[in-house]
Motif scaffolding. Structure first.
Motif, PDB file in Angstrom:
ATOM      1  N   ASP A 107      31.192  41.825  37.627  1.00 17.72           N
ATOM      2  CA  ASP A 107      32.185  40.757  37.480  1.00 17.72           C
ATOM      3  C   ASP A 107      33.084  41.024  36.276  1.00 17.72           C
ATOM      4  N   ARG A 108      32.500  41.569  35.223  1.00 17.11           N
ATOM      5  CA  ARG A 108      33.270  41.868  34.014  1.00 17.11           C
ATOM      6  C   ARG A 108      34.308  42.948  34.308  1.00 17.11           C
ATOM      7  N   VAL A 109      33.914  43.960  35.069  1.00 21.45           N
ATOM      8  CA  VAL A 109      34.845  45.033  35.443  1.00 21.45           C
ATOM      9  C   VAL A 109      35.962  44.480  36.321  1.00 21.45           C
ATOM     10  N   ALA A 110      35.606  43.652  37.293  1.00 19.51           N
ATOM     11  CA  ALA A 110      36.608  43.080  38.204  1.00 19.51           C
ATOM     12  C   ALA A 110      37.593  42.200  37.452  1.00 19.51           C
ATOM     13  N   THR A 113      43.788  47.371  40.692  1.00 16.07           N
ATOM     14  CA  THR A 113      42.805  47.180  41.752  1.00 16.07           C
ATOM     15  C   THR A 113      41.766  48.287  41.652  1.00 16.07           C
ATOM     16  N   VAL A 114      40.526  47.898  41.479  1.00 13.38           N
ATOM     17  CA  VAL A 114      39.448  48.885  41.396  1.00 13.38           C
ATOM     18  C   VAL A 114      38.274  48.414  42.254  1.00 13.38           C
ATOM     19  N   ASP A 115      37.414  49.338  42.597  1.00 12.50           N
ATOM     20  CA  ASP A 115      36.175  49.008  43.286  1.00 12.50           C
ATOM     21  C   ASP A 115      35.140  48.720  42.197  1.00 12.50           C
ATOM     22  N   ALA A 116      35.096  47.462  41.783  1.00 18.35           N
ATOM     23  CA  ALA A 116      34.243  47.089  40.658  1.00 18.35           C
ATOM     24  C   ALA A 116      32.777  47.387  40.937  1.00 18.35           C
ATOM     25  N   ALA A 117      32.346  47.183  42.176  1.00 15.15           N
ATOM     26  CA  ALA A 117      30.945  47.436  42.520  1.00 15.15           C
ATOM     27  C   ALA A 117      30.612  48.919  42.372  1.00 15.15           C
ATOM     28  N   ALA A 118      31.535  49.785  42.789  1.00 14.37           N
ATOM     29  CA  ALA A 118      31.301  51.228  42.686  1.00 14.37           C
ATOM     30  C   ALA A 118      31.282  51.676  41.227  1.00 14.37           C
TER      31      ALA A 118
END
Length: 215
Positions: free
Chosen positions: A52-55, A64-69
């Motif tokens: 969540d912090r990355v997102a 736009t990034v794939d925060a989960a990855a």
């Protein structure tokens, strides 16, 4: 003694700087020109949840990034760092665990990190084993993340312990809020990067004295 509920892996060993390094290495691995310096990371730790912090950070930058990855890579790198061992338990932690067990009361780890992180952390800390915990609550056990009280409510229910007969030890604001919402008395035990955060009414300790657990 009350039941001892350790609220995160960094209440056991201060892994906060290892986590920050793993985030930065994960950013590089995913081609991101991000780097979280210590002051910025300290501010980011006011909220819980690495992915969540990355997102949130990406949204704030209009990216736009794939925060989960990204977070998955960070977790893998963090576990590798833990696997190198040599971690030292934080002041008083092993004494508090032993004193609680000797009194016949349960010890639990109540975190929302991954089970893999828990296993790697415990394996890397001299003098500690998974068998020292009567219960481990991690992200595979409870879906809700802190500051939701669900992790603590699950721990109390599983252990058969009333909130009044337990004390939580937390190193971050969200963890303190989670324990408090579950009705558990909580001691704030800040790590390198949460020292100076506002823990509200929770007493702040630098050493986990078994006597403080009974206060």
């Amino acid at each position: 003694m009350p039941a001892l509920l350790l609220g995160s892996i960094s209440t056991i060993a201060d892994t906060s700087e290892l986590q920050r390094a793993a985030f930065n290495d994960a950013f590089a691995a995913h081609g991101l020109d991000w780097r979280w310096e210590q002051d910025e990371y300290r501010a980011l730790l006011a909220s819980n949840g690495g992915a969540d912090r990355v997102a949130s950070y990406a949204r704030d930058r209009g990216e736009t990034v794939d925060a989960a990855a990204v977070h998955a890579t960070k977790s893998e790198l963090f576990q590798q760092a833990l696997g190198r061992g040599g971690l030292t338990a934080r002041p008083g932690v092993l004494d508090a665990v032993r004193a609680t067990k000797e009194a016949g009361d349960p010890v639990a780890l109540v975190t929302t990190t991954s089970p893999e992180n828990v296993v790697a952390l415990v394996a890397g800390v001299d003098g500690l084993e998974l068998a020292d915990f009567d219960l481990v609550v991690d992200s595979s056990v409870v879906a809700e993340s802190k500051p939701d009280p669900a992790p603590y409510r699950h721990a109390l229910r599983t252990l058969g312990v009333d909130a009044a007969d337990a004390v939580a030890v937390e190193d971050n604001v969200g963890g303190v809020a989670s324990a408090t919402a579950a009705g558990v008395r909580v001691l704030a035990f800040p790590n390198t990067n949460t020292a100076g955060h506002d823990f509200g009414d929770a007493p702040v300790v630098e050493h986990l004295d078994p006597a403080a657990l009974q206060a």
